[in-house]
Design a protein around this motif. Structure first.
Motif, PDB file in Angstrom:
ATOM      1  N   ASP A 139      -1.691   5.859  -2.504  1.00 28.91           N
ATOM      2  CA  ASP A 139      -3.028   5.321  -2.214  1.00 28.91           C
ATOM      3  C   ASP A 139      -3.648   6.038  -1.015  1.00 28.91           C
ATOM      4  O   ASP A 139      -4.840   6.301  -0.991  1.00 28.91           O
ATOM      5  N   THR A 140      -2.826   6.289  -0.004  1.00 23.26           N
ATOM      6  CA  THR A 140      -3.324   6.933   1.218  1.00 23.26           C
ATOM      7  C   THR A 140      -2.391   8.078   1.592  1.00 23.26           C
ATOM      8  O   THR A 140      -1.160   7.919   1.599  1.00 23.26           O
ATOM      9  N   HIS A 196       0.855  -1.182   0.000  1.00 26.15           N
ATOM     10  CA  HIS A 196       0.000   0.000   0.000  1.00 26.15           C
ATOM     11  C   HIS A 196       0.894   1.235   0.000  1.00 26.15           C
ATOM     12  O   HIS A 196       1.795   1.358   0.832  1.00 26.15           O
ATOM     13  N   ARG A 197       0.608   2.176  -0.908  1.00 24.49           N
ATOM     14  CA  ARG A 197       1.524   3.320  -1.084  1.00 24.49           C
ATOM     15  C   ARG A 197       1.057   4.544  -0.298  1.00 24.49           C
ATOM     16  O   ARG A 197      -0.098   4.963  -0.414  1.00 24.49           O
ATOM     17  N   LYS A 246      -8.025   9.860  -2.923  1.00 23.17           N
ATOM     18  CA  LYS A 246      -7.125   9.145  -1.990  1.00 23.17           C
ATOM     19  C   LYS A 246      -7.820   8.937  -0.645  1.00 23.17           C
ATOM     20  O   LYS A 246      -8.614   9.779  -0.208  1.00 23.17           O
ATOM     21  N   ASN A 247      -7.455   7.858   0.028  1.00 27.32           N
ATOM     22  CA  ASN A 247      -7.790   7.713   1.437  1.00 27.32           C
ATOM     23  C   ASN A 247      -6.938   8.698   2.217  1.00 27.32           C
ATOM     24  O   ASN A 247      -5.852   9.091   1.770  1.00 27.32           O
ATOM     25  N   ASP A 271      -8.839  -2.173   4.865  1.00 24.33           N
ATOM     26  CA  ASP A 271      -9.034  -2.203   3.408  1.00 24.33           C
ATOM     27  C   ASP A 271     -10.481  -1.966   2.985  1.00 24.33           C
ATOM     28  O   ASP A 271     -10.976  -2.579   2.033  1.00 24.33           O
TER      29      ASP A 271
END
Ligand code: NDP
Ligand code: NHF
Length: 373
Positions: free
Chosen positions: A67-68, A5-6, A90-91, A312
């Motif tokens: 991603d977050t 996860h980025r 984005k989260n 997730d």
């Protein structure tokens, strides 16, 4: 798990170091980019971390490699960064408080719901063994029906921790907005959401002297309440008294104590990840230490973010945005109650925040809950 996860980190001040220590080197996550208002600061951090790019803030928020967004900016910037991240799909997981104002916090949650992205928010100490062990004990009926509880958190010389003016909360409520989230998130985990509050605050010091850092010795006017106290009425009827203060001589965090019909629980330091829990039950003649749950004791900041990523979107993360929104609603109501001199009922919490317990397997290592030692 598939690809890592980025994560893109925005805000590279004091607390970012603890987060980066937790995140770097884990297979499930990869820090891909960092950004700060100060480009030299982000370049210096990126230079230490192979594969991490220093970007301008807007570049990071829109980067396809993120991603977050991990939002570690000062409180006044939390909402703008969160909204920027959400606007790019984005989260966002951020430090407390969720936003500087309740209106901004609602805007963040509404934008996330529209965009279908997740919001997580510290404190993540609610994942530590102290709070989780106590929560399991309360849920298992070890103290019977909880009746009342108490918590005090004090730090002297707030400016030593946070020389940044954004932390002075000129509108008032400084210690509550800064430290309240720790206790409130824990208390809500233990005792359920808050339905009404009564608050009081005072401002007893006119100026402070900065105790360390580049501004040491500088005298600055106090722009925040010195301390804020209050009574919380939880939905189940339990009453909790809390105090947060910048006016202590020593930094102290009292235990959270929960008194029930059949016993008293004490969480000696709920702000530690590895804190234990003591129980004095009906008929006992001494305090006993409960074996700690085998929960998420990674021992440092960032476990809430790891839990957020592990969730997730399939379950609520433990340090979730709804909980943080309820914490901010409670703090805002306490400050309004203090200003208006009356009890305030919380009306904006349409539903209780999801105080998601660890699963039995996570809590007790897959075994039955042990008895007190
Ligand atoms: N310090 C602590 O002990 C703890 C802090 N926290 C929380 O962590 C958060 C950060 O605190 P802390 O690290 O102490 O604060 P710092 O002031 O040390 O760091 C904040 C950083 O964010 C940068 N920043 C501010 N606004 C923006 C923006 N719009 N875009 C990009 N970067 C920005 C600041 O830059 P600049 O300086 O140029 O303004 C600074 O580098 C706060 O929410 C705080 O409540 C949580 C636990 C402990
Ligand atoms: O979160 C934090 C940790 O505790 C400090 C006080 O002791 C706070 O000032 C800081 O914001």
């Amino acid at each position: 798990m598939g690809d890592a996860h980025r994560i893109g980190v925005v805000g590279l001040g004091v607390i970012s170091r603890a987060y980066l220590d937790t995140l770097v080197g884990r297979s499930a996550v990869r820090v891909t980019a960092v950004a700060d208002l100060d480009a030299a600061r982000s370049a210096a951090v990126a230079a230490e971390l192979p594969g991490v790019r220093a970007l301008a803030v807007e570049e990071l928020l829109s980067s396809p490699d993120v991603d977050t967004v991990l939002n570690l900016t000062t409180p006044g910037a939390h909402a703008a960064i969160a909204l920027g991240a959400i606007g790019h799909g984005k989260n966002v997981y951020g430090e407390k408080p969720l936003a500087a104002t309740l209106a901004d916090a609602h805007a963040v949650m509404a934008a996330a719901a529209r965009a279908g992205v997740g919001v997580g928010c510290a404190p993540d100490t609610v994942l530590g063994t102290g709070v989780q062990t106590a929560r399991a004990a309360v849920a298992a009926g070890r103290i019977g029906r909880p009746l009342f509880a108490s918590a005090v958190m004090v730090t002297p010389g707030h400016e030593r921790w946070h020389p940044h003016p954004d932390f002075y909360y000129a509108e008032g409520g400084g210690p509550l907005l800064d430290m309240g989230p720790y206790y409130l998130a824990s208390l809500i985990h233990l005792l359920g959401p808050v339905r009404a509050v009564t608050g009081a605050s005072s401002r007893l010091r006119a100026e402070r002297v900065i105790g360390s850092g580049p501004r040491t010795g500088e005298r600055i006017p106090v722009e925040v309440d010195s301390h804020v106290s209050g009574v919380l009425e939880h939905v189940g009827g339990t009453l909790t008294t809390i105090t947060t203060s910048f006016d202590g001589v020593a930094t102290t965090a009292s235990p959270i104590e929960v008194h029930g019909e059949a016993g008293t629980l004490a969480v000696p330091d709920p702000n530690r990840f590895d804190g234990d829990v003591r129980l004095f039950g009906l008929g006992d003649t001494r305090w006993r230490t409960l074996p700690p749950s085998a929960g998420y004791v990674d021992g440092t900041r960032g476990v809430g973010l790891l839990d957020f990523i592990a969730a997730d979107g399939q379950r609520a993360p433990r340090a979730n945005g709804e909980l943080a929104l309820h914490v901010l609603e409670t703090m805002t109501a306490l400050l309004r109650s203090s200003a208006e001199g009356r009890r305030i009922e919380l009306t904006t919490s349409a539903r209780p925040p999801a105080a998601v317990p660890l699963t039995a397997a996570e809590e007790w290592g897959g075994q039955a809950a042990p008895s007190p030692a």
